[in-house]
Scaffold this motif. Structure first.
Motif, PDB file in Angstrom:
ATOM      1  N   GLU A  35       0.842  -1.190   0.000  1.00 33.45           N
ATOM      2  CA  GLU A  35       0.000   0.000   0.000  1.00 33.45           C
ATOM      3  C   GLU A  35       0.880   1.245   0.000  1.00 33.45           C
ATOM      4  O   GLU A  35       2.062   1.188   0.328  1.00 33.45           O
ATOM      5  N   SER A  36       0.261   2.355  -0.364  1.00 34.48           N
ATOM      6  CA  SER A  36       0.966   3.637  -0.376  1.00 34.48           C
ATOM      7  C   SER A  36      -0.064   4.738  -0.188  1.00 34.48           C
ATOM      8  O   SER A  36      -1.179   4.639  -0.697  1.00 34.48           O
ATOM      9  N   GLY A  37       0.328   5.771   0.564  1.00 30.62           N
ATOM     10  CA  GLY A  37      -0.596   6.882   0.771  1.00 30.62           C
ATOM     11  C   GLY A  37       0.032   7.992   1.586  1.00 30.62           C
ATOM     12  O   GLY A  37       1.175   7.899   2.034  1.00 30.62           O
ATOM     13  N   ALA A  38      -0.738   9.042   1.773  1.00 33.38           N
ATOM     14  CA  ALA A  38      -0.263  10.219   2.506  1.00 33.38           C
ATOM     15  C   ALA A  38      -0.505  10.059   3.996  1.00 33.38           C
ATOM     16  O   ALA A  38      -1.561   9.594   4.422  1.00 33.38           O
ATOM     17  N   ALA A  39       0.487  10.456   4.768  1.00 32.08           N
ATOM     18  CA  ALA A  39       0.333  10.518   6.219  1.00 32.08           C
ATOM     19  C   ALA A  39      -0.398  11.817   6.555  1.00 32.08           C
ATOM     20  O   ALA A  39      -0.371  12.780   5.790  1.00 32.08           O
ATOM     21  N   ILE A  40      -1.037  11.838   7.705  1.00 32.06           N
ATOM     22  CA  ILE A  40      -1.806  12.993   8.156  1.00 32.06           C
ATOM     23  C   ILE A  40      -1.042  13.682   9.292  1.00 32.06           C
ATOM     24  O   ILE A  40      -0.595  13.020  10.236  1.00 32.06           O
TER      25      ILE A  40
END
Length: 191
Positions: free
Chosen positions: A139-144
């Motif tokens: 998976e891959s995505g933006a941290a908050i």
């Protein structure tokens, strides 16, 4: 080098006149002798740095022409620092990753990876990618960003199950306003 405060003759002078260089910093007028660099042989590293600085100048010119970007830099610049200098400084400095905490990640949905990252001006994004032990992207995505951390503490919440999470790799990329990117990779310890 001469420094003068509130001198009516040299106030707001900048540039070169004769062999004297005039600069202004806040309420100071600074006068110095023109540097002689004619006999200096530049190294490859110095040449590369000069190219980088030339790119920073082009970026700063763009900031001054773009009202929205200019306003951002006017808000984040330091006291007695011009918008121009803030843009140059931001272009030349890269963000930093202080820490990646993998203790909260056990391969389950909802597990949290915590990242401590900062930039001289502002971190624009933190992107987390998880690869399994054979290098496939899980998976891959933006941290908050944590609201109270001043854009320095970030959390990434896992969205996909990773049953064989041990020996997986976590890649963290931090991006600043300019687009400078730093990356760090960590392997989840199998012991």
């Amino acid at each position: 080098m001469a420094i003068s405060y509130d001198n009516v003759i040299t106030k707001n002078y900048h540039g070169m006149m004769g062999g004297i260089v005039f600069r202004c910093r806040g309420d100071k007028s600074i006068m110095s002798k023109r540097p002689d660099c004619s006999k200096v042989v530049k190294t490859e590293a110095q040449k590369a740095n000069m190219k980088r600085f030339a790119a920073a100048v082009i970026y700063a010119k763009g900031v001054l022409k773009d009202p929205e970007l200019r306003e951002k830099y006017e808000k984040i610049r330091k006291e007695n620092q011009s918008t121009w200098n803030a843009a140059i400084s931001n272009f030349l400095s890269k963000p930093k990753i202080e820490e990646i905490d993998l203790d909260g990640y056990k391969g389950l949905q909802g597990n949290v990876i915590s990242i401590s990252a900062w930039d001289k001006y502002k971190v624009a994004a933190v992107i987390v990618t998880i690869l399994n032990f054979i290098g496939q992207v899980i998976e891959s995505g933006a941290a908050i960003a944590r609201p109270s951390s001043g854009n320095m503490e970030w959390d990434y919440k896992a969205t996909v199950m990773n049953p064989s999470y041990k020996d997986s790799r976590v890649i963290v990329r931090v991006v600043d306003l300019v687009g400078n990117v730093v990356q760090e990779t960590m392997v989840i310890d199998s012991t």
